[in-house]
Enzyme design. Structure first.
Site, short mmCIF file in Angstrom:
data_model
loop_
_atom_site.label_atom_id
_atom_site.label_comp_id
_atom_site.label_asym_id
_atom_site.label_seq_id
_atom_site.Cartn_x
_atom_site.Cartn_y
_atom_site.Cartn_z
N LYS A 196 -83.30 -55.47 -49.52
CA LYS A 196 -84.69 -55.70 -49.12
C LYS A 196 -84.86 -55.41 -47.64
O LYS A 196 -85.75 -54.68 -47.22
CB LYS A 196 -85.06 -57.15 -49.44
N GLU B 116 -72.94 -56.13 -45.10
CA GLU B 116 -72.05 -55.71 -46.19
C GLU B 116 -72.59 -54.43 -46.84
O GLU B 116 -71.86 -53.46 -47.07
CB GLU B 116 -71.97 -56.81 -47.28
N GLY C 122 -85.47 -62.19 -51.96
CA GLY C 122 -84.26 -61.45 -52.37
C GLY C 122 -83.73 -61.91 -53.71
O GLY C 122 -83.38 -61.09 -54.57
N ARG C 123 -83.68 -63.22 -53.93
CA ARG C 123 -83.08 -63.73 -55.17
C ARG C 123 -84.01 -63.58 -56.38
O ARG C 123 -83.67 -64.01 -57.48
CB ARG C 123 -82.61 -65.17 -55.00
N GLU D 54 -79.30 -71.47 -53.09
CA GLU D 54 -79.89 -70.83 -51.91
C GLU D 54 -81.34 -71.31 -51.75
O GLU D 54 -81.86 -71.38 -50.64
CB GLU D 54 -79.84 -69.29 -52.04
N HIS E 173 -60.98 -75.25 -72.89
CA HIS E 173 -59.52 -75.40 -72.84
C HIS E 173 -59.04 -75.61 -71.42
O HIS E 173 -57.86 -75.41 -71.13
CB HIS E 173 -58.85 -74.19 -73.50
N LYS F 29 -74.57 -65.21 -41.10
CA LYS F 29 -74.64 -63.77 -40.78
C LYS F 29 -74.55 -63.56 -39.28
O LYS F 29 -73.82 -62.68 -38.80
CB LYS F 29 -75.97 -63.18 -41.27
#
Ligand code: F6P
Length: 546
Positions: free
Chosen positions: A208, A214, A269-270, A355, A386, A509
């Site tokens: 965005k 990254e 963003g999410r 977030e 398990h 960041k």
């Protein structure tokens, strides 16, 4: 949007008292008392999704009080404000309009005197045309070959949403190989490069902001590799695309203007998978299925907007969660999809919940005195059974769980799905009802302890929601995703926090970029705490920088 302190409401105070009546009541007794408990505590959405919330530690009175809390906190007004595009993301001065990306009504949504639906439809058309070009093989790479592989480069919402959807809907996948590159760890990029041929690969830079370190570092590396191999600047536009809001940075990066798929500042963003950021989904499943995903979300949006609070699924699930996190003081909530394709779903929801609502300052700028977001975790069933399910059954921590399963499997071999379904039902039932409760209770209270039996004692009374989908389809998955988005929204509204920013992440960041500048040189131009400095020095020593 009103900023109500939830703990000061009349409903919260009544809930505190009511909790004292409920805390020792066993789910088993609630079922004894109400023979229609399943019918009374379940809702079916569009004949596609059944939400059974009967195995919770709630009564009619609990629900009534929780609904009063929702009313006292003006939940319905807040829902309307979001759909009208009001600036409810106050800390970033933005509207929150991911619902516009899947809006199927003819009505306009006006922001700054412009109908945003016009741009939404235009961009959708661009996604449709482009995905058709790639899927049919008409789009050619620099050597004239059709595209076989797509690499989505993005992180956070620019990764988790598209990745989760492509995995969950793998049964609908076409011939394209889709790869997701998110981590800055060089290993990720190298492993993907081993699998793809640059001649037949396109790269989608999904960011965005078009500034996330990254993503841009990974994109730069791939850009260099591409030039190294082709030695021709003109080929770049056949292979590199940007999915972003910040178009000027994409242009500076060298992306061709027509290769930019745009979205807007009112898309968090999410929540961006519904926008151009979901291009990899449209490529992987075809545009028709992407549309169905949007349609499923739209249907849930309409339910959320129009259904009264008492039968509104996201509202009910949000209220139940507030009941556990704030009155039972549970710290986590587990999500267990009994569908292997949905294995990324818990990870995807982690971002959405934590977030959004991992906050401690309320909308009045005061430190909260109540719990905000639970820690979300989980994995696909039955693997967890398990390992950590032992703790769910007999541990000392109470974990409210959501169990999700399709009735129809995409891969119905032998009687596998019937067994999977039996395990699903067995877990929710055992968690709620435990084993031989009365016998064990007597044995324990009479001090007549048959040791073996004692250790096998499962008390039950562990709450869960069962969410049964007819089948995992683009439509039903879209609805399910929107359900959880709205659940998170309602929790944020009632808990009086701003759900649409992420300043904690932003801190990480900026500190990382500051440290990076100190990492490369043999001197420090900045003082840190002794631990950070000690670690930095060791890094430099072992890396021969000092
Ligand atoms: O992780 C923080 C965050 O801002 C997320 O909200 C977002 O999804 C992610 O970074 C990626 O941001 P962008 O799409 O701008 O690269």
């Amino acid at each position: 949007m009103k900023n109500i302190n939830p703990v000061k409401t009349a409903a919260w105070k009544q809930l505190n008292n009511h909790f004292l009546d409920i805390k020792n009541v066993h789910i088993k007794n609630l079922f004894h008392l109400d023979k229609n408990r399943f019918t009374n505590y379940s809702i079916i959405f569009n004949n596609e999704i059944l939400v059974d919330f009967s195995k919770n530690r709630i009564t009619e009175k609990t629900l009534q009080l929780l609904l009063c809390l929702a009313e006292e906190c003006y939940v319905f007004d807040a829902i309307k404000s979001m759909f009208l595009g009001k600036l409810i993301n106050k800390t970033e001065n933005r509207s929150v309009l991911h619902i516009a990306l899947r809006n199927k009504l003819d009505s306009k949504i006006i922001i700054n005197n412009l109908d945003i639906m016009f741009s939404v439809k235009k961009e959708l058309k661009k996604i449709k045309n482009f995905s058709n070009e790639i899927i049919t093989g008409r789009w050619k790479g620099y050597t004239g070959k059709s595209i076989s592989d797509v690499v989505n480069i993005g992180i956070g919402g620019s990764h988790l949403g598209p990745y989760m959807v492509t995995e969950s809907l793998k049964a609908y996948k076409n011939h394209l190989n889709i790869h997701y590159l998110s981590n800055i760890d060089g290993t990720s990029i190298i492993e993907i490069l081993k699998k793809v041929n640059l001649e037949t690969t396109i790269f989608l830079i999904a960011s965005k902001s078009f500034s996330t370190d990254e993503t841009i570092s990974n994109a730069n590396y791939l850009k260099d590799q591409f030039f190294f191999k082709t030695n021709n600047l003109n080929y770049f536009s056949k292979h590199f695309f940007a999915l972003c809001e910040n178009t000027s940075s994409a242009l500076n990066f060298g992306i061709d203007k027509k290769n930019i798929f745009k979205f807007w500042d009112w898309v968090g963003g999410r929540y961006s998978v519904w926008s151009a950021s979901g291009l990899s989904v449209a490529l992987s499943l075809g545009f028709h299925n992407f549309e169905l995903l949007l349609y499923g979300a739209y249907s849930m949006d309409q339910h959320f907007l129009n259904e009264k609070l008492s039968t509104n699924i996201p509202v009910i699930l949000a209220l139940i969660n507030i009941w556990y996190t704030n009155f039972f003081h549970t710290e986590t909530e587990a999500i267990f999809p009994y569908d292997e394709y949905m294995h990324i779903f818990p990870e995807y929801l982690q971002q959405n919940f934590m977030e959004s609502n991992g906050k401690s300052i309320d909308r009045n700028g005061k430190l909260v005195t109540w719990n905000t977001s639970p820690i979300i975790w989980g994995q696909s069933g039955t693997n967890g059974q398990h390992s950590f399910f032992q703790l769910l059954h007999q541990g000392t921590t109470l974990v409210p769980c959501d169990f999700i399963i399709p009735v129809l499997s995409h891969n119905p071999i032998n009687n596998h799905h019937e067994k999977l379904l039996s395990n699903f039902l067995a877990q929710t039932r055992s968690l709620a009802f435990g084993n031989d409760y009365d016998i064990h209770k007597n044995e324990i209270s009479n001090n007549f302890i048959n040791k073996n039996k004692l250790y096998q004692y499962c008390e039950g009374n562990k709450p869960s929601n069962s969410i049964m989908l007819k089948k995992i389809t683009p439509y039903s998955l879209g609805s399910l995703m929107a359900l959880y988005e709205h659940k998170v929204f309602v929790q944020g509204i009632i808990l009086n926090i701003f759900s649409f920013d992420q300043w904690g992440v932003e801190l990480g960041k900026s500190v990382a970029s500051d440290i990076y500048n100190n990492l490369l040189y043999n001197s420090f131009n900045k003082k840190y705490d002794s631990s950070t400095e000690g670690l930095l020095k060791t890094y430099k020593k072992w890396n021969n920088i000092l």
